[in-house]
Scaffold this motif. Structure first.
Motif, PDB file in Angstrom:
ATOM      1  N   LEU A   1      47.721  51.635  -1.758  1.00  0.00           N
ATOM      2  CA  LEU A   1      49.053  52.084  -1.343  1.00  0.00           C
ATOM      3  C   LEU A   1      49.390  51.534   0.038  1.00  0.00           C
ATOM      4  O   LEU A   1      50.499  51.041   0.270  1.00  0.00           O
ATOM      5  N   LEU A   2      48.419  51.597   0.961  1.00  0.00           N
ATOM      6  CA  LEU A   2      48.655  51.123   2.320  1.00  0.00           C
ATOM      7  C   LEU A   2      48.906  49.619   2.349  1.00  0.00           C
ATOM      8  O   LEU A   2      49.744  49.133   3.106  1.00  0.00           O
ATOM      9  N   LYS A   3      48.192  48.871   1.509  1.00  0.00           N
ATOM     10  CA  LYS A   3      48.434  47.431   1.409  1.00  0.00           C
ATOM     11  C   LYS A   3      49.857  47.162   0.921  1.00  0.00           C
ATOM     12  O   LYS A   3      50.524  46.248   1.381  1.00  0.00           O
ATOM     13  N   GLN A   4      50.298  47.971  -0.017  1.00  0.00           N
ATOM     14  CA  GLN A   4      51.634  47.801  -0.580  1.00  0.00           C
ATOM     15  C   GLN A   4      52.722  48.022   0.468  1.00  0.00           C
ATOM     16  O   GLN A   4      53.770  47.371   0.441  1.00  0.00           O
TER      17      GLN A   4
ATOM     18  N   PRO B   1      43.785  38.329   3.500  1.00  0.00           N
ATOM     19  CA  PRO B   1      44.234  37.448   2.412  1.00  0.00           C
ATOM     20  C   PRO B   1      45.739  37.498   2.170  1.00  0.00           C
ATOM     21  O   PRO B   1      46.333  36.498   1.752  1.00  0.00           O
ATOM     22  N   ILE B   2      46.344  38.652   2.421  1.00  0.00           N
ATOM     23  CA  ILE B   2      47.794  38.766   2.235  1.00  0.00           C
ATOM     24  C   ILE B   2      48.531  38.206   3.444  1.00  0.00           C
ATOM     25  O   ILE B   2      49.529  37.498   3.307  1.00  0.00           O
ATOM     26  N   VAL B   3      48.043  38.530   4.642  1.00  0.00           N
ATOM     27  CA  VAL B   3      48.708  38.064   5.861  1.00  0.00           C
ATOM     28  C   VAL B   3      48.708  36.543   5.930  1.00  0.00           C
ATOM     29  O   VAL B   3      49.750  35.898   6.116  1.00  0.00           O
ATOM     30  N   VAL B   4      47.522  35.961   5.778  1.00  0.00           N
ATOM     31  CA  VAL B   4      47.381  34.504   5.903  1.00  0.00           C
ATOM     32  C   VAL B   4      47.728  33.797   4.599  1.00  0.00           C
ATOM     33  O   VAL B   4      48.493  32.830   4.590  1.00  0.00           O
ATOM     34  N   GLY B   5      47.172  34.289   3.493  1.00  0.00           N
ATOM     35  CA  GLY B   5      47.358  33.622   2.213  1.00  0.00           C
ATOM     36  C   GLY B   5      48.779  33.666   1.700  1.00  0.00           C
ATOM     37  O   GLY B   5      49.263  32.700   1.097  1.00  0.00           O
ATOM     38  N   GLN B   6      49.475  34.782   1.938  1.00  0.00           N
ATOM     39  CA  GLN B   6      50.835  34.925   1.434  1.00  0.00           C
ATOM     40  C   GLN B   6      51.881  34.877   2.544  1.00  0.00           C
ATOM     41  O   GLN B   6      53.070  35.055   2.284  1.00  0.00           O
ATOM     42  N   GLY B   7      51.445  34.661   3.770  1.00  0.00           N
ATOM     43  CA  GLY B   7      52.379  34.506   4.880  1.00  0.00           C
ATOM     44  C   GLY B   7      53.110  35.774   5.278  1.00  0.00           C
ATOM     45  O   GLY B   7      54.195  35.702   5.866  1.00  0.00           O
ATOM     46  N   GLU B   8      52.536  36.936   4.999  1.00  0.00           N
ATOM     47  CA  GLU B   8      53.195  38.201   5.350  1.00  0.00           C
ATOM     48  C   GLU B   8      52.766  38.635   6.760  1.00  0.00           C
ATOM     49  O   GLU B   8      52.103  39.652   6.968  1.00  0.00           O
ATOM     50  N   TYR B   9      53.211  37.852   7.740  1.00  0.00           N
ATOM     51  CA  TYR B   9      52.796  38.075   9.125  1.00  0.00           C
ATOM     52  C   TYR B   9      53.416  39.328   9.741  1.00  0.00           C
ATOM     53  O   TYR B   9      52.944  39.796  10.780  1.00  0.00           O
TER      54      TYR B   9
ATOM     55  N   ASN C   1      45.473  43.236  16.584  1.00  0.00           N
ATOM     56  CA  ASN C   1      45.424  43.024  15.134  1.00  0.00           C
ATOM     57  C   ASN C   1      45.085  41.581  14.780  1.00  0.00           C
ATOM     58  O   ASN C   1      44.306  41.318  13.848  1.00  0.00           O
ATOM     59  N   ILE C   2      45.665  40.643  15.517  1.00  0.00           N
ATOM     60  CA  ILE C   2      45.399  39.225  15.245  1.00  0.00           C
ATOM     61  C   ILE C   2      43.934  38.895  15.511  1.00  0.00           C
ATOM     62  O   ILE C   2      43.263  38.238  14.691  1.00  0.00           O
ATOM     63  N   ILE C   3      43.428  39.346  16.654  1.00  0.00           N
ATOM     64  CA  ILE C   3      42.029  39.065  16.998  1.00  0.00           C
ATOM     65  C   ILE C   3      41.093  39.716  15.989  1.00  0.00           C
ATOM     66  O   ILE C   3      40.119  39.101  15.531  1.00  0.00           O
TER      67      ILE C   3
END
Length: 200
Positions: free
Chosen positions: A38-41, A48-56, A107-109
Motif C-alpha cells: 500500500l505504501l509503495k502504491q 526499483p520504482i524510483v530509478v527504474g520507473q523514474g518516479e523521483y 532519502n537519496i543517500i
C-alpha cells in the motif's frame, strides 16, 4: 530591547506536522499503514520504482508516509518539540527549504546505499528531515555558546545518541537516512544560519 523569538509561531513546522497527520489518516482509510505494498502504491521510497520507473517524486512524498501509528507519533512529537526552534532561528522560507533539502538528501543517500549493498527495501518517514533539524539545531546551539531558547547542547547530543542507539539496536530502521540527515543538517545550517545581533 531584547528580541523574543520564542513568541513567534512556527507556521511552516505546524503545517508540515498537519500534512503528515492528514496523509497518515488518508492512508489508514485505504488500508493498514503497515502494508508495504500500500505504501509503495502511495509514494513510499523503493529504489526499483524510483530509478527504474523514474518516479523521483517519491524522494519527497515518502517524507509524509509513516509505517504505523507509533512511527508517526514518535516523529511528530520530536518535530513539534524541536522544529519550531529551528524555524524561528532560520526564518520561514529558509526553514522550509532546509527541511525538504535535508529530507530529500537523506532519502537519496539512503537509496544509493541500498542499491550498492543490494538491500532493496521499502522506506518511508520524516526521520531523515527530522535528523536534519536536529543537526541544524546542534550547529545553531553551538554558535550561541551552548544554548538556543530552551535548548542546550547536552540535550541535543543526548537525543542524537539515544536515537542512533535505538536505530542500530532495533530492526527496520533506516540508519543511513538518519545519519545522512544529521550531517546534511549541520552542513546546511552553516550556510543558512546567522547568529542574531543582540539588541539591548
Amino acid at each position: 530591547m531584547k528580541q523574543l523569538y520564542y513568541k513567534k509561531r512556527a507556521y511552516v513546522n505546524i503545517t508540515i506536522i498537519v500534512v503528515n497527520v492528514l496523509y497518515f489518516l488518508f492512508l489508514e482509510l485505504k488500508g493498514p499503514t503497515e502494508d508495504l505494498d500500500l505504501l509503495k502504491q502511495y509514494g513510499a521510497m523503493y529504489a526499483p520504482i524510483v530509478v527504474g520507473q523514474g518516479e523521483y517524486y517519491r524522494i519527497f512524498t515518502s517524507m509524509f508516509i509513516h509505517i504505523g501509528f507509533s512511527h508517526l507519533l514518535n516523529n511528530m512529537i520530536i518535530l513539534f518539540v524541536l522544529g519550531d526552534n529551528l524555524e524561528r532561528a532560520l526564518g520561514e522560507i529558509k526553514y522550509f527549504i532546509f527541511y525538504f533539502v535535508c529530507g530529500a538528501g537523506a532519502n537519496i543517500i539512503s537509496m544509493l546505499i541500498s542499491i550498492q549493498s543490494n538491500r532493496l527495501t521499502v522506506s518511508a518517514g520524516a526521520s531523515g528531515a527530522i535528523f536534519g533539524v536536529i543537526g541544524g539545531l546542534i550547529y545553531a546551539v553551538a554558535v550561541n555558546k551552548g544554548r538556543l531558547e530552551d535548548l542546550s547542547s547536552r540535550q541535543l547530543i543526548m537525543l542524537v545518541i539515544c536515537s542512533l542507539y535505538y536505530g542500530f539496536t532495533g530492526t527496520g530502521v533506516d540508519n543511513a537516512a538518519h545519519i545522512s540527515g544529521l550531517i546534511l543538517g549541520i552542513l546546511l545550517a552553516v550556510v543558512f544560519y546567522r547568529k542574531p545581533s543582540r539588541l539591548e
